[in-house]
Design an enzyme around this catalytic site. Structure first.
Site, PDB file in Angstrom:
ATOM      1  CG  HIS A 152      -2.085  -0.842   0.761  1.00 21.75           C
ATOM      2  ND1 HIS A 152      -2.467  -2.408   1.162  1.00 21.75           N
ATOM      3  CD2 HIS A 152      -3.161  -0.782  -0.142  1.00 21.75           C
ATOM      4  CE1 HIS A 152      -3.233  -2.659   0.538  1.00 21.75           C
ATOM      5  NE2 HIS A 152      -3.902  -1.837  -0.280  1.00 21.75           N
ATOM      6  NE  ARG A 156     -11.124  -2.618  -2.628  1.00 27.47           N
ATOM      7  CZ  ARG A 156     -10.014  -2.817  -2.946  1.00 27.47           C
ATOM      8  NH1 ARG A 156      -9.702  -3.890  -3.738  1.00 27.47           N
ATOM      9  NH2 ARG A 156      -8.974  -2.061  -2.619  1.00 27.47           N
ATOM     10  CD  GLU A 163      -9.536  -8.728  -5.753  1.00 26.70           C
ATOM     11  OE1 GLU A 163      -8.534  -7.756  -5.642  1.00 26.70           O
ATOM     12  OE2 GLU A 163     -10.442  -8.578  -4.515  1.00 26.70           O
ATOM     13  CG  ASN A 223      -2.621  -5.540  -7.982  1.00 23.96           C
ATOM     14  OD1 ASN A 223      -1.927  -5.623  -9.033  1.00 23.96           O
ATOM     15  ND2 ASN A 223      -2.855  -4.535  -7.398  1.00 23.96           N
ATOM     16  CB  CYS A 258      -9.203  -2.487 -11.369  1.00 25.72           C
ATOM     17  SG  CYS A 258      -9.314  -3.752 -10.278  1.00 25.72           S
TER      18      CYS A 258
HETATM   19  C1  PEP Z   1      -6.186  -6.269  -6.881  1.00 29.52           C
HETATM   20  O1  PEP Z   1      -6.054  -6.983  -5.969  1.00 29.52           O
HETATM   21  O2  PEP Z   1      -5.769  -6.263  -8.006  1.00 29.52           O
HETATM   22  C2  PEP Z   1      -6.844  -4.838  -6.497  1.00 29.52           C
HETATM   23  C3  PEP Z   1      -7.060  -3.957  -7.569  1.00 29.52           C
HETATM   24  O3  PEP Z   1      -7.193  -4.543  -5.341  1.00 29.52           O
HETATM   25  P1  PEP Z   1      -5.911  -4.116  -4.170  1.00 29.52           P
HETATM   26  O4  PEP Z   1      -4.620  -4.038  -4.969  1.00 29.52           O
HETATM   27  O5  PEP Z   1      -6.568  -3.119  -3.423  1.00 29.52           O
HETATM   28  O6  PEP Z   1      -5.741  -5.405  -3.274  1.00 29.52           O
HETATM   29 MG    MG Z   2      -7.293  -7.128  -4.202  1.00 28.81          MG
END
Ligand code: PEP
Ligand code: MG
Length: 753
Positions: free
Chosen positions: A366, A509, A608, A631, A679
């Protein structure tokens, strides 16, 4: 038992050492005077100083007792002899009969035959080994613990006085690296794009103690005790949940710190150093130097981690001794740290940081996301950067290639400034694309949207000309707050987000908490595998109060307009339906009470988990849209922890298996007429984005820096052409990575990549 107190003898000796080094004149004479002084005080027949040359060999630079001719002529290879053992382990070696030791290396030119006992300690500064200090005696004697301690204290003072003197300038001593002064070039990983040139600001305080030697040892001991008390109290508070953990420190780490802060051995080491005549700061610095040097040689991950913890603890103690918070970084600083947390970066970032260089870090952590949001170049996995950079050094960072230059020469600086200029020209070119639709040469139109989560992100909608916000990470508000944000705080934020977006869509989200995003004010059980634990939609469905509060806040903020909401980490169709039903219920509840409600609500799902990706058909009839969280999907597909720096290079997101999975998702969604986006961070990289467009995703959501390059790439792309190339790769080719194929494709057609 009464405290033994500082030995007046050792304090006197330390002062004499300082005075000798402060003398004007020849550096060699000063070193010679030092060895005489130490030998006399330690009642040793021999005292020698070995200093490390740039290649790693150890050179005898001064001696009392060995033959003068050996000075500057005796060079021990790296790791050779007992001196090599001290250097390698960064630990003292005390032997009553040194020649019997298997590592003893005999050098007749020194005339050391008559000497049996040997005591060597490392000379460390800032965790760097400068050399080894040795005393020897003829008799086979065992050195007392107290003598070892005294020699270590002398070595600490010696390190500081040598480190701050002009020793290295002298001809005989040239090539001895006392402090980093040469240009250095490190390779890490580019985490947040951009070029930075600035002044190093080492976040972990490197206290080069100006007051090394205690004027009043008893007072120093009191200061140390008081600072230890404060340190323990702060750690207790943090661990008990008052105030948020800083620097990305988890609760588990805090517990470890608490334990270490009471570790009698650590405390005794500090007390001994103070009693030997050092100031409290110098004592902590000495302990930290020893830990750091050991860390550099520790192979075992567990041990390294513990040593890291101890070092952090020493840093905290130094801050307590300094009395107040650290000085803020200067304008244009390049922050250098092992790790940084999102909250800390948010605090320091807007004060004009030029860049961030980390020993660790990871591409999807993050803090990295925050760095991208703030437009601060970040390079991670720069092994050794903490030891090799000093506050004030000039640093150049390339957030794309992952390179860092420390103390670069003029030519490098000039070349770099030219690149900065080129880059800003390119940025200006991207800015000219702002108003253009992202349409491929063969007519596929894509929506390019932003990933956001903070107020600081909002001006980027306007600046980049993005088509909206494709992922608004609502948990960021929770992560940077000291306490649970109230419903009106949430309404306020969501309203501002929608206002900033104007007519453009925003996809919210719902909270993706849990996992590594533990909030200090929400107690949660510690989990062995937090990324796969009680997080995201799982937590929301089990603690519906928090979830429904959020849904209500979203409805209020979206009154009269369209609300797009999606759920993170869904694994089964039932989870999605349960979450969607709650959202519908909230909408009806609000409507029934005449509260403001959105004109329309669209409910989507994030893909995911491989489970959902493979069973997507089962929910496509119920989902208004789909967004691939690449991700996490990648993390679970390869069972590779996205936060683990050691693994971040191991698998390629353009690997055959993952690309096939993405193609199947895009295909299923297109067949059912459900809009699909990607995303994850990959959507913001031109090469990957071109592949995603070719696979048929109509929408990409990315960090702000990606919009320009991705648009440029798409404008020049024949997506149908690339689609054929990818299909061929997926069906026929033996190659496992699409990346090389794509790179060739992009190079041939002059696409940005
Ligand atoms: C992801 O997991 O690709 C995503 C966009 O969410 P985050 O990066 O916030 O987990
Ligand atoms: Mg994610």
């Amino acid at each position: 038992m009464p405290s033994p107190g500082a030995s007046p003898g050792s304090v006197r000796l330390l002062r004499q050492i300082r005075d000798v080094m402060a003398r004007e004149g020849d550096a060699q004479e000063r070193l010679d005077a030092l060895v005489r002084l130490i030998a006399a005080n330690m009642v040793a027949e021999v005292c020698s100083i070995y200093l490390r040359r740039a290649g790693g060999s150890m050179e005898l630079c001064a001696t009392e007792g060995l033959k003068r001719e050996a000075v500057h002529n005796l060079r021990m290879a790296e790791g050779e002899g007992l001196v090599g053992v001290v250097a390698r382990t960064a630990e003292p070696v005390a032997l009553s009969d040194a020649p019997m030791h298997p590592n003893f290396s005999y050098h007749p030119e020194t005339g050391e035959d008559p000497y049996h006992s040997f005591l060597g300690v490392p000379i460390l500064r800032g965790g760097r080994l400068l050399g080894v200090l040795v005393v020897q005696n003829m008799t086979e004697r065992a050195y007392e613990d107290e003598e070892v301690e005294t020699l270590q204290t002398i070595a600490m003072v010696l390190a500081e006085v040598i480190g701050t003197s002009e020793l290295a300038e002298e001809s005989e001593l040239a090539g001895i690296e006392i402090r980093p002064s040469r240009p250095d070039h490190l390779y890490g990983r580019g985490f947040a794009e951009g070029l930075a040139i600035g002044e190093a600001y080492v976040l972990e305080p490197h206290v080069a103690p100006t007051r090394l030697i205690a004027e009043d040892p008893a007072a120093e001991e009191e200061r140390l005790t008081a600072a230890l008390g404060e340190l323990r109290a702060t750690l207790d508070q943090l661990a008990e949940g008052e105030g948020r953990p800083e620097g990305g420190v988890t609760r588990e780490v805090l517990e470890t710190y608490r334990m270490f802060a009471r570790d009698p051995k650590w405390v005794a080491r500090l007390q001994d150093a103070v009693r030997a005549g050092l100031t409290a700061e110098a004592a902590v610095e000495r302990a930290r130097n020893e830990q750091r040097a050991r860390m550099a040689t520790a192979r075992e991950v567990y041990l390294r981690d513990r040593l890291h913890d101890l070092e952090d603890l020493a840093n905290r103690l130094l801050r307590h001794l300094a009395g107040d918070a650290m000085e803020p970084p200067p304008e244009n600083a390049v922050l250098i740290a092992r790790q940084i947390g999102p909250a800390e970066l948010l605090e320091l970032g807007p004060q004009g940081l030029a860049g961030v260089a980390l020993e660790e870090g990871s591409a999807s952590a993050h803090a990295t996301i925050v760095a991208r949001a703030l437009g601060i170049p970040m390079v991670g996995r720069l092994e050794g950067v903490l030891d090799r950079a000093e506050t004030g050094d000039t640093v150049i960072l390339d957030g794309r290639s992952g390179e860092a230059h420390l103390r670069p020469g003029d030519e490098v600086v000039d070349a770099f400034r030219q690149r900065i200029e080129l880059r800003s020209q390119r940025q200006r070119a991207y800015a000219r694309l702002r108003g253009r639709r992202a349409k491929t040469k063969d007519g596929r139109e894509l929506q390019l949207m932003l990933n956001a989560g903070l107020l600081v992100d909002l001006p980027q909608i306007e600046a980049t000309g993005a088509d909206g916000i494709g992922l608004f990470r609502t948990e960021f508000q929770f992560m940077i707050a000291d306490r649970l944000p109230k419903q009106e705080d949430q309404v306020e934020l969501y309203t501002q987000v929608m206002q900033a977006a104007g007519d453009k869509p925003v996809i919210f989200r719902t909270l993706d908490l849990g996992g590594d995003k533990i909030l200090p004010y929400l107690t949660a059980e510690r989990e062995r595998n937090p990324a796969m634990g009680w997080r995201a939609i799982r937590m929301s469905l089990d603690r519906q109060g928090l979830f429904r509060y959020q849904l209500r806040a979203l409805m209020t903020a979206a009154a009269g307009r369209e609300l797009n909401v999606m759920f993170p980490l869904v694994a089964t169709p039932d989870e999605f339906r349960a979450a969607r039903d709650l959202a519908v219920k909230e909408l009806e509840w609000a409507r029934g009470r005449g509260r403001p409600v959105p004109e329309r609500m669209k409910v989507g799902v994030m893909v995911e988990t491989p489970a959902l990706a493979c069973g997507l058909d089962a929910i496509l009839g119920d989902a208004d849209f789909v967004s691939v969280g690449a991700n996490d999907l990648f993390q679970f597909f390869y069972a590779v922890d996205r936060e683990n720096a050691r693994l971040s290079d191991r698998y390629d997101i353009l690997d055959r298996g993952f690309v096939r999975l993405l193609r199947d998702i895009a295909r299923s969604c297109a067949q059912r007429g459900v809009p699909a986006s990607v995303c994850g961070e990959m959507a913001g990289r031109p090469l990957e984005a071109a592949a995603l467009a070719a696979l048929g995703f109509p929408r990409l959501s990315m960090p702000p820096g990606g919009i320009g390059p991705v648009k440029q790439s798409l404008l020049q792309l024949d997506a149908g052409d690339l689609q054929n190339v990818i299909e061929e790769f997926l069906t026929d080719s033996d190659a496992s990575h699409l990346r090389n194929v794509l790179q060739d494709f992009a190079t041939e057609r002059d696409l940005p990549h």
